[in-house]
Write an enzyme that holds these catalytic residues in place. Structure first.
Site, short mmCIF file in Angstrom:
data_model
loop_
_atom_site.label_atom_id
_atom_site.label_comp_id
_atom_site.label_asym_id
_atom_site.label_seq_id
_atom_site.Cartn_x
_atom_site.Cartn_y
_atom_site.Cartn_z
N GLU A 156 41.84 41.81 43.00
CA GLU A 156 41.08 40.70 43.58
C GLU A 156 41.17 40.67 45.11
OE1 GLU A 156 43.05 40.42 41.03
OE2 GLU A 156 41.67 39.89 39.41
N HIS A 174 44.06 30.40 32.41
CA HIS A 174 42.65 30.79 32.28
C HIS A 174 41.75 29.58 32.15
CE1 HIS A 174 44.42 34.68 31.62
NE2 HIS A 174 43.25 35.26 31.44
N PHE A 212 38.01 35.09 36.58
CA PHE A 212 38.37 33.73 36.21
C PHE A 212 38.76 32.99 37.49
CE2 PHE A 212 38.79 32.94 31.61
CZ PHE A 212 38.53 34.21 31.12
N GLU A 227 35.02 42.87 38.58
CA GLU A 227 35.75 43.61 37.56
C GLU A 227 35.01 43.56 36.24
OE1 GLU A 227 39.49 41.62 37.68
OE2 GLU A 227 39.76 42.03 39.81
#
Lengths: 314, 336, 373
Positions: free
Chosen positions: B57, B126, B80, B26
């Site tokens: 994903e 994150h 991430f 992405e």
């Protein structure tokens, strides 16, 4: 590469013409034979389960034989089929490998994948299946992408049912297939029931519009007539081959057997009403009795040989 | 050269020399070049085989599965490490199973790369090290980047194997220099590569000869960097000496170098940034507890982050994540 | 450009840690405004900007800056700041890499200094450790050099004292002894081999701890006094050494100090001039009390304590073992300074200090400016 079984490497399967079609056979007989093959195989399977000879569970496709035969008639080497838990009909129509499939479901090393995958997890040249609903769709798209990158002219076909529309990854894939213009054909066998749940409880809105929302042209056909399905499938597959862009083909049909085994709570009268409309009944009307009986006998004999062989496996 | 540059050049080289390599991710397209700039320049140079994708994903990892089974070598970037959970079904029920359940008739060698880890204040979703949940998935190799392992060597090795892999890159490694073994030194420390035949290499380092070390510290990724610094400080300031073992492949594990070190030191401490309990370290404790039972003079010590969310506030984050102070305290105790 | 340096506040410290910046990097500041807080082992210091302008931070929070080195620069304008940065970058690029500094542990460096070993000659794989240094020393130093001086013979009447420590503390002790009949220094020992053979106020440095024990066996002196003025750890360690060897420690008390009635004094204390111990006060062993100290009535002092000049307590104060007082400290009545406490100069103690704690004082820098008319 992981080899868990002790299976010997097998050369390409030699399919019995009595099951997959005699050379120069008239089309109507060929279609009848091929559907009869799948029907008899599935019924034999269910009987063998009662005998205690088979391992695990299975998902038969009785009532949906026309989809398998009509669509796969127009696929060839270089194409790829990704099927689902209800994959026997697709596999047999593609490869004719009753021997390998039966041995697989019996858990024998002589099975298609050495007895490791069983009924739902089949792999053969140009063919794969997996038992996770919807999860097969991105892999099929990946195969389409591979075909596109290599410049080959094959197409990727994925068979799903109405239940698969609940899974998000299906929509992720439709989005990408459309964005990237992948040669992917999604064939939906909408048999109106997802395991024990009817469509009305599972599905909001319009099925075709879900594809069209991603810019994917969709054709919907309500039929159990193999000739109707064959004709439309030819058109759809031709369009994907030519345009190298994705399409969807929804076939409204009906499953006559249990979802897997001993799990059918659908209204008895609903099922009863569908029997007269099932594919073999519909199509056999086009054959004369003699031809039909002859073909029934040939298919029966071929399958009996295969079952006897299978019983003899250690 | 700093790690992120080395990684970028590796990807360039792989795309150039191996036409099977396809990269998906992405926001990886130029000029942005990826959230951490790992993929800079790639879409410009290889537009057909480097694809920027929608935020899907599960979908992109699934597409990679199809590509891999068709003979390509896809490398998927999950932006991430926290988002790898979205790929879990595709990894566990598809990618890692295809070859085995199809009795070896296909291979599905997908490589998933992902920047992970905290210490930057990015907050609970994150900053995590979720590779923990992929350890022990059969037929999946989990590899962690470290400052001591050349990313080109690692990715090339992964491309030579048939099994799928998850390559975890801690974000704080990106600006660090890769320190390669040189002679019998790694940087200032005594160090070398060590591996059992056929495994990706581990790196073993210490400030003084191994026989003077009284603890083995096992760590991967950024924790290994912090551990090396902590061990250097402890050596210089307090003459507490430990031997650091840094594997590149963390599951399945080459226990050989760890076992050999523990035989010398008699004490094992594991460090990881993932949350405590049911973790990489507890697996090491079980395995080395078994292999090194007669040589251990004390129970294996497992140090991991607090089992809760990772706060954004810097001070609070420091209390939750394993950091230098926790490490030094634990090493001192395990070395005694 | 004005350099902002950290002022030198403690003879024992050579660096400070940056605690907090009061202006952001490259931010504006007025002269006299708070610029940065730094901290040494004993004090917190607030540094004010010496000028108006833009600040370039040279050390981050948590970083160390050596005393006398700049912690920041203040530039009149943007242009001069940038010019400085460019010049610095060029310099860094052009400068040759510093030669290999020897990598050694803190303990190894200390031991090397104690033993007079040159670190660059020590063999060791990786970091040099105490073990490596001792091995190197052991390799070279076998029997002590034959040319070590002997202790003085003494005048036959005075107690012969061995002083432990050849630094400035020894000069203070010898100065006091000069005023005392009945005791005299005959030898000085120090584990720094570099000073062996020298003299302190005419008294020879006869060697290190080994020589102390040798001369004790040979009955070359009658008692010892530990002449190390500031390190309480060293005092305590050496007191233990002497106790183990059976060497008695002698009090050396300046005749110009006053010990009131009922004051009990232990052994080995060094008490400098103009020091007052009030009635009922008890003093332990091995304390080094500087000049102009006053311990008012009913104080209790432990052992191995070290004080700077000008320390004063009120009544009923307790000072436990190994406390270190700086210069000019006041202690209110009935308080306790716990074991090992360290008190910065200028502190006024108004509540008890727990063991192992430090009392820091905040010092605002004073600036010198011409008087404007």
């Amino acid at each position: 590469m992981v080899r868990l079984s002790a299976a010997p490497d097998v050369d390409a399967v030699e399919a019995d013409p009595r099951l997959v079609g005699l050379p120069d056979e008239p089309r109507d007989q060929r279609f009848y034979r091929r559907m009869r093959f799948i029907r008899d195989f599935e019924e034999t399977l269910l009987a063998l389960f009662e005998e205690g000879l088979l391992n695990g569970t299975t998902h038969a496709c009785i009532g949906q034989e026309a989809d398998c035969v009509g669509v796969i008639e127009h696929l060839r080497a270089g194409d790829h089929i990704f099927s689902n838990h209800r994959c026997h009909g697709h596999y047999l129509a593609w490869s004719g490998d009753a021997r390998g499939l039966l041995a697989e479901i019996m858990g024998k090393p002589e099975g298609v994948v050495g007895g490791i995958g069983g009924s739902q997890h089949i792999c053969a040249p140009g063919f794969k299946s997996n038992g996770i609903l919807g999860g097969t769709v991105p892999a099929a798209a990946g195969i389409a992408l591979g075909l596109k990158l290599s410049g080959a002219d094959g197409i990727s076909v994925v068979f799903v049912g109405d239940g698969a529309f609940g899974e998000g990854v299906v929509y992720e894939t439709l989005n990408m297939a459309s964005l990237w213009e992948l040669p992917l054909l999604v064939v939906v066998e909408n048999n109106a029931w997802s395991q024990s749940t009817p469509l009305a409880v599972n599905f909001a809105g319009d099925m075709a519009k879900r594809f069209e929302a991603f810019g994917i042209p969709t054709t919907r056909l309500e039929s159990t007539d193999v000739l109707e399905i064959d004709s439309e499938a030819e058109r759809q597959i031709g369009l994907v081959r030519e345009s190298r862009t994705p399409r969807a083909f929804i076939i409204d049909t009906y499953r006559l057997c249990h979802h897997s085994k001993s799990d059918d709570n659908r209204p008895a009268d609903e099922i009863a009403a569908r029997w007269p409309l099932e594919p073999l009944t519909v199509h056999s009307a086009r054959l004369d009795t003699a031809a039909r009986e002859r073909i029934d006998g040939e298919v029966g004999a071929a399958l009996t040989e295969i079952v006897d062989e299978a019983r003899a496996l250690a | 050269m700093i790690f992120v540059r080395e990684l970028n050049e590796t990807l360039h080289r792989l795309l150039e020399t191996d036409e099977r390599v396809v990269i998906l991710g992405e926001d990886i397209a130029d000029p942005y070049g990826g959230a951490f700039k790992v993929t800079r320049g790639l879409t410009s140079k290889f537009p057909d085989r480097v694809l920027t994708t929608p935020v899907s994903e599960a979908g992109i990892v699934g597409v990679a599965a199809g590509l891999a089974m068709s003979g390509y070598r896809p490398i998927v970037e999950i932006m991430f490490g926290d988002f790898v959970t979205l790929t879990f079904d595709q990894v566990v029920n598809h990618i890692s199973k295809y070859s085995a359940m199809y009795d070896g008739k296909v291979t599905c060698p997908v490589i998933i790369r992902t920047p992970s880890g905290g210490h930057r204040g990015y907050g609970p979703t994150h900053s995590q090290s979720l590779e923990k949940h992929f350890l022990g998935v059969p037929h999946l190799t989990v590899v962690a980047a470290s400052p001591y392992h050349d990313p080109d060597a690692i990715l090339s090795a992964l491309l030579r194997q048939d099994e799928p892999a998850l390559y975890v890159e801690h974000k704080l490694l990106y600006p660090e220099h890769v320190v390669r073994p040189s002679g019998s030194r790694i940087g200032d420390a005594i160090g070398r590569e060590e591996s059992t035949d056929g495994w990706l290499p581990s790196v073993v380092l210490s400030q003084v000869p191994a026989e003077d070390c009284t603890v083995t510290v096992l760590a991967y990724g950024y924790s290994a960097l912090l551990a090396a610094q902590a061990l250097e400080e402890l050596a210089v300031e307090e003459e507490v000496f430990g031997e650091l073992v840094v594997p590149s492949q963390i599951a399945p594990m080459d226990w050989g170098p760890v076992e050999a070190s523990v035989k010398r030191t008699g004490s094992l401490l594991t460090l990881e940034e993932g949350t405590a309990d049911w973790s990489w370290g507890t697996e090491a404790a079980a395995e080395i507890g078994r292999r090194g039972f007669s040589r251990l003079r004390r129970p294996v010590q497992v140090v991991a982050s607090q089992p809760t969310v990772i706060p954004s506030s810097r001070d609070l984050e420091r209390k939750v994540l394993v950091g230098s102070d926790t490490m030094k305290e634990a090493i001192r105790e395990a070395a005694a | 450009m004005t350099a902002v340096t950290v002022p030198w506040t403690d003879v024992n410290d050579d660096s400070a840690t940056v605690v907090e910046w009061h202006v952001e990097d490259r931010g504006e500041i007025r002269a006299g405004a708070p610029l940065v807080d730094v901290e040494t082992a004993k004090s917190a210091i607030e540094i004010e900007s010496p000028a108006d302008g833009l600040v370039l931070q040279l050390v981050p929070v948590g970083g160390e800056v050596s005393i006398g080195q700049p912690v920041a620069h203040v530039f009149e304008d943007e242009a001069s700041l940038r010019a400085f940065e460019e010049a610095r970058a060029q310099e860094a690029a052009a400068a040759p890499r510093p030669g290999d500094d020897v990598r050694a542990s803190v303990k190894a460096r200390e031991r090397a200094q104690e033993l007079g070993v040159d670190l660059s000659t020590v063999a060791g794989d990786g970091l040099i450790t105490v073990k490596d240094v001792e091995a190197a020393a052991g390799a070279t130093a076998q029997a002590p050099p034959a040319d070590l001086p002997a202790p003085l013979a003494g005048d036959g009447k005075s107690k012969r004292l061995a002083l432990i420590g050849a630094g400035l503390g020894a000069t203070q002790v010898l100065d006091i002894l000069a005023e005392i009949d009945g005791a005299a220094g005959v030898a000085v020992v120090d584990d720094n081999a570099a000073v062996w053979g020298r003299e302190v106020e005419g008294v020879p440095v006869v060697g290190g701890t080994d020589q102390l024990l040798e001369h004790w066996e040979a009955k070359a002196f009658d008692a010892a006094v530990i002449a190390i003025s500031t390190s309480v750890e060293a005092r305590a360690r050496l007191r233990g050494l002497c106790r183990d060897a059976g060497i008695p420690l002698e009090n050396v008390i300046d005749p110009r100090s006053k010990l009131a009635t009922g004051v009990a004094v232990g052994e080995g204390n060094v008490i400098c001039a103009f020091t007052h111990f009030g009635t009922g006060t008890r003093i332990g062993d091995n304390n080094f009390i500087s000049a102009f100290n006053s311990y008012d009535h009913h104080n209790v002092l432990g052992s191995d304590i070290s004080t700077g000049p000008g320390c004063m307590t009120s009544g009923e104060v307790t000072i436990e073992d190994r406390v270190r007082l700086g210069t000019g400290i006041f202690v209110e009545p009935k308080l306790t300074l716990g074991e090992g406490a360290v008190v910065a100069s200028g502190a006024v103690i108004v509540r008890s200090v727990p063991a192992g704690h430090a009392v820091k004082t905040k010092v605002v820098t004073t600036t010198v400016v011409p008087i404007r008319r």
